[in-house]
Design a protein around this motif. Sequence first.
Motif, PDB file in Angstrom:
ATOM      1  N   PRO A  16     -17.765  80.510 -13.309  1.00 47.79           N
ATOM      2  CA  PRO A  16     -16.823  81.530 -13.778  1.00 47.79           C
ATOM      3  C   PRO A  16     -16.300  81.181 -15.173  1.00 47.79           C
ATOM      4  CG  PRO A  16     -15.744  80.061 -12.236  1.00 47.79           C
ATOM      5  CD  PRO A  16     -17.194  79.663 -12.271  1.00 47.79           C
ATOM      6  N   SER A  17     -15.734  82.148 -15.827  1.00 44.37           N
ATOM      7  CA  SER A  17     -15.101  81.882 -17.118  1.00 44.37           C
ATOM      8  C   SER A  17     -13.816  81.094 -16.861  1.00 44.37           C
ATOM      9  CB  SER A  17     -14.817  83.192 -17.839  1.00 44.37           C
ATOM     10  OG  SER A  17     -13.491  83.536 -17.799  1.00 44.37           O
ATOM     11  N   LEU A  26     -13.471  76.378  -8.214  1.00 46.12           N
ATOM     12  CA  LEU A  26     -13.779  75.330  -9.179  1.00 46.12           C
ATOM     13  C   LEU A  26     -13.866  73.966  -8.503  1.00 46.12           C
ATOM     14  CD1 LEU A  26     -11.583  76.301 -12.255  1.00 46.12           C
ATOM     15  CD2 LEU A  26     -14.071  76.488 -12.025  1.00 46.12           C
ATOM     16  N   SER A  27     -12.966  73.698  -7.594  1.00 45.28           N
ATOM     17  CA  SER A  27     -12.983  72.426  -6.856  1.00 45.28           C
ATOM     18  C   SER A  27     -14.258  72.298  -6.039  1.00 45.28           C
ATOM     19  CB  SER A  27     -11.766  72.313  -5.944  1.00 45.28           C
ATOM     20  OG  SER A  27     -10.601  72.195  -6.698  1.00 45.28           O
ATOM     21  N   GLU A  28     -14.657  73.387  -5.410  1.00 44.20           N
ATOM     22  CA  GLU A  28     -15.881  73.370  -4.607  1.00 44.20           C
ATOM     23  C   GLU A  28     -17.107  73.111  -5.490  1.00 44.20           C
ATOM     24  OE1 GLU A  28     -18.287  76.150  -1.385  1.00 44.20           O
ATOM     25  OE2 GLU A  28     -16.518  76.954  -2.391  1.00 44.20           O
ATOM     26  N   ILE A  29     -17.184  73.795  -6.625  1.00 46.58           N
ATOM     27  CA  ILE A  29     -18.314  73.599  -7.541  1.00 46.58           C
ATOM     28  C   ILE A  29     -18.339  72.167  -8.049  1.00 46.58           C
ATOM     29  CG2 ILE A  29     -19.269  74.251  -9.792  1.00 46.58           C
ATOM     30  CD1 ILE A  29     -18.086  77.090  -9.265  1.00 46.58           C
ATOM     31  N   GLU A  30     -17.189  71.668  -8.468  1.00 46.96           N
ATOM     32  CA  GLU A  30     -17.121  70.297  -8.991  1.00 46.96           C
ATOM     33  C   GLU A  30     -17.558  69.284  -7.934  1.00 46.96           C
ATOM     34  OE1 GLU A  30     -14.050  67.542 -11.508  1.00 46.96           O
ATOM     35  OE2 GLU A  30     -13.193  68.934 -10.063  1.00 46.96           O
ATOM     36  N   LYS A  31     -17.108  69.468  -6.715  1.00 47.86           N
ATOM     37  CA  LYS A  31     -17.489  68.567  -5.616  1.00 47.86           C
ATOM     38  C   LYS A  31     -18.994  68.599  -5.400  1.00 47.86           C
ATOM     39  CE  LYS A  31     -16.382  67.613  -0.749  1.00 47.86           C
ATOM     40  NZ  LYS A  31     -17.720  67.451  -0.248  1.00 47.86           N
ATOM     41  N   LEU A  32     -19.578  69.789  -5.360  1.00 44.09           N
ATOM     42  CA  LEU A  32     -21.021  69.915  -5.162  1.00 44.09           C
ATOM     43  C   LEU A  32     -21.795  69.255  -6.302  1.00 44.09           C
ATOM     44  CD1 LEU A  32     -21.155  73.597  -3.888  1.00 44.09           C
ATOM     45  CD2 LEU A  32     -21.771  71.558  -2.558  1.00 44.09           C
ATOM     46  N   CYS A  57     -16.305  76.450 -18.725  1.00 42.51           N
ATOM     47  CA  CYS A  57     -15.712  76.356 -17.376  1.00 42.51           C
ATOM     48  C   CYS A  57     -15.075  74.977 -17.158  1.00 42.51           C
ATOM     49  CB  CYS A  57     -16.751  76.675 -16.301  1.00 42.51           C
ATOM     50  SG  CYS A  57     -16.036  76.897 -14.661  1.00 42.51           S
ATOM     51  N   PHE A  58     -14.155  74.641 -18.066  1.00 41.54           N
ATOM     52  CA  PHE A  58     -13.412  73.377 -17.983  1.00 41.54           C
ATOM     53  C   PHE A  58     -14.333  72.157 -17.980  1.00 41.54           C
ATOM     54  CE2 PHE A  58     -10.783  76.608 -15.868  1.00 41.54           C
ATOM     55  CZ  PHE A  58      -9.680  76.594 -16.706  1.00 41.54           C
ATOM     56  N   GLY A  59     -15.459  72.242 -18.681  1.00 45.22           N
ATOM     57  CA  GLY A  59     -16.385  71.118 -18.800  1.00 45.22           C
ATOM     58  C   GLY A  59     -17.515  71.110 -17.788  1.00 45.22           C
ATOM     59  N   LEU A  60     -17.482  71.993 -16.810  1.00 45.75           N
ATOM     60  CA  LEU A  60     -18.535  72.003 -15.797  1.00 45.75           C
ATOM     61  C   LEU A  60     -19.891  72.393 -16.378  1.00 45.75           C
ATOM     62  CD1 LEU A  60     -16.672  73.459 -12.686  1.00 45.75           C
ATOM     63  CD2 LEU A  60     -17.222  71.069 -13.196  1.00 45.75           C
ATOM     64  N   ALA A  61     -19.907  73.175 -17.443  1.00 46.70           N
ATOM     65  CA  ALA A  61     -21.182  73.528 -18.084  1.00 46.70           C
ATOM     66  C   ALA A  61     -21.850  72.278 -18.658  1.00 46.70           C
ATOM     67  CB  ALA A  61     -20.962  74.576 -19.170  1.00 46.70           C
TER      68      ALA A  61
END
Length: 99
Positions: A16-17, A26-32, A57-61
């Motif tokens: 997500p943006s 976001l927590s779920e994506i980061e954990k995965l 996305c807060f650095g997730l990209a």
Amino acid sequence: MIQPKVQAISLLGPLPSSMNSDASKLSEIEKLLTEIHQPISNDDALVLCKQFGPDDCFGLAWTLIHLIETAPGWPLNGCFENSDNEWINILKQRCVDFQ
């Protein structure tokens, strides 16, 4: 073979943006992302290349980029199809810079 964690991320859709994100998602994506075994397979990389959203996305990209670049066959045909996405263009440029 695609790792179960990569498959789970793909089911959540693109990142997500930062402006329109849900903290629990976001927590779920980061954990995965942190649970993905490295190096990833070429198939994993092809799936993850489709997960880039409109911003970092807060650095997730950047986490996605670093994971994708661990694939043994990197760079892979098929990963650069969405040339309208800034992050795909960053991946392309990093390939050029590395060579």
